[in-house]
Design a protein around this motif. Structure first.
Motif, PDB file in Angstrom:
ATOM      1  N   HIS A  11     -42.781 -34.545 -11.095  1.00 12.18           N
ATOM      2  CA  HIS A  11     -42.778 -33.080 -11.163  1.00 12.18           C
ATOM      3  C   HIS A  11     -44.153 -32.544 -10.758  1.00 12.18           C
ATOM      4  O   HIS A  11     -44.262 -31.605  -9.965  1.00 12.18           O
ATOM      5  CB  HIS A  11     -42.415 -32.663 -12.587  1.00 12.18           C
ATOM      6  N   TRP A  18     -46.561 -28.165  -3.200  1.00  8.92           N
ATOM      7  CA  TRP A  18     -46.306 -26.754  -2.935  1.00  8.92           C
ATOM      8  C   TRP A  18     -47.594 -25.933  -3.024  1.00  8.92           C
ATOM      9  O   TRP A  18     -47.839 -25.058  -2.202  1.00  8.92           O
ATOM     10  CB  TRP A  18     -45.269 -26.192  -3.906  1.00  8.92           C
ATOM     11  N   ASP A  38     -43.194 -20.035  -9.467  1.00  7.65           N
ATOM     12  CA  ASP A  38     -42.425 -19.874 -10.706  1.00  7.65           C
ATOM     13  C   ASP A  38     -40.944 -20.151 -10.484  1.00  7.65           C
ATOM     14  O   ASP A  38     -40.290 -20.782 -11.315  1.00  7.65           O
ATOM     15  CB  ASP A  38     -42.626 -18.475 -11.286  1.00  7.65           C
ATOM     16  N   MET A  39     -40.406 -19.687  -9.344  1.00  5.68           N
ATOM     17  CA  MET A  39     -38.992 -19.931  -9.031  1.00  5.68           C
ATOM     18  C   MET A  39     -38.731 -21.420  -8.827  1.00  5.68           C
ATOM     19  O   MET A  39     -37.712 -21.950  -9.276  1.00  5.68           O
ATOM     20  CB  MET A  39     -38.574 -19.144  -7.796  1.00  5.68           C
ATOM     21  N   ILE A  40     -39.652 -22.101  -8.149  1.00  5.32           N
ATOM     22  CA  ILE A  40     -39.503 -23.541  -7.937  1.00  5.32           C
ATOM     23  C   ILE A  40     -39.557 -24.266  -9.273  1.00  5.32           C
ATOM     24  O   ILE A  40     -38.732 -25.152  -9.547  1.00  5.32           O
ATOM     25  CB  ILE A  40     -40.583 -24.069  -6.968  1.00  5.32           C
ATOM     26  N   GLU A  41     -40.516 -23.895 -10.111  1.00  4.87           N
ATOM     27  CA  GLU A  41     -40.634 -24.495 -11.453  1.00  4.87           C
ATOM     28  C   GLU A  41     -39.323 -24.337 -12.228  1.00  4.87           C
ATOM     29  O   GLU A  41     -38.869 -25.268 -12.893  1.00  4.87           O
ATOM     30  CB  GLU A  41     -41.771 -23.836 -12.240  1.00  4.87           C
ATOM     31  N   GLU A  42     -38.721 -23.163 -12.121  1.00  6.59           N
ATOM     32  CA  GLU A  42     -37.456 -22.905 -12.824  1.00  6.59           C
ATOM     33  C   GLU A  42     -36.349 -23.822 -12.319  1.00  6.59           C
ATOM     34  O   GLU A  42     -35.558 -24.354 -13.093  1.00  6.59           O
ATOM     35  CB  GLU A  42     -37.065 -21.437 -12.644  1.00  6.59           C
ATOM     36  N   LYS A  43     -36.303 -24.018 -10.998  1.00 12.83           N
ATOM     37  CA  LYS A  43     -35.250 -24.852 -10.395  1.00 12.83           C
ATOM     38  C   LYS A  43     -35.392 -26.323 -10.773  1.00 12.83           C
ATOM     39  O   LYS A  43     -34.391 -27.025 -10.908  1.00 12.83           O
ATOM     40  CB  LYS A  43     -35.275 -24.728  -8.865  1.00 12.83           C
ATOM     41  N   ILE A  44     -36.622 -26.808 -10.925  1.00 13.93           N
ATOM     42  CA  ILE A  44     -36.816 -28.235 -11.185  1.00 13.93           C
ATOM     43  C   ILE A  44     -37.120 -28.524 -12.648  1.00 13.93           C
ATOM     44  O   ILE A  44     -37.408 -29.677 -12.996  1.00 13.93           O
ATOM     45  CB  ILE A  44     -37.908 -28.833 -10.271  1.00 13.93           C
ATOM     46  N   HIS A  45     -37.020 -27.520 -13.487  1.00 12.11           N
ATOM     47  CA  HIS A  45     -37.279 -27.706 -14.915  1.00 12.11           C
ATOM     48  C   HIS A  45     -36.399 -28.829 -15.470  1.00 12.11           C
ATOM     49  O   HIS A  45     -35.199 -28.873 -15.235  1.00 12.11           O
ATOM     50  CB  HIS A  45     -37.002 -26.411 -15.680  1.00 12.11           C
ATOM     51  N   ILE A  50     -38.375 -36.025  -8.337  1.00 10.74           N
ATOM     52  CA  ILE A  50     -37.736 -35.298  -7.237  1.00 10.74           C
ATOM     53  C   ILE A  50     -37.793 -36.186  -6.005  1.00 10.74           C
ATOM     54  O   ILE A  50     -38.855 -36.722  -5.670  1.00 10.74           O
ATOM     55  CB  ILE A  50     -38.437 -33.947  -6.971  1.00 10.74           C
TER      56      ILE A  50
END
Length: 66
Positions: A11, A18, A38-45, A50
């Motif tokens: 992670h 990024w 922040d959006m990427i963090e939300e998706k890979i939470h 990965i």
């Protein structure tokens, strides 16, 4: 020649990749870039690893004398 390969990233490494993309930071601006992160963090939470696919390409030329 072209080769596709996968890299397993933690992670932290994925988010670091990024953060290192300077052209996106410049184009988006500081505030918008943070929103993107922040959006990427939300998706890979909750995802510990990965898998990222890369494609490497090499071009060769041969000089011919006329």
């Amino acid at each position: 020649m072209e080769a596709t390969y996968d890299v397993a990233m933690s992670h932290e490494r994925y988010m670091g990749a990024w953060r290192s993309v300077n052209d996106i930071q410049v184009q988006a601006g500081e505030k918008r870039f943070q929103q993107i992160l922040d959006m990427i963090e939300e998706k890979i939470h909750g995802i510990d690893e990965i898998i990222v696919s890369y494609t490497s390409r090499a071009f060769t030329v041969q000089l011919t004398k006329k």
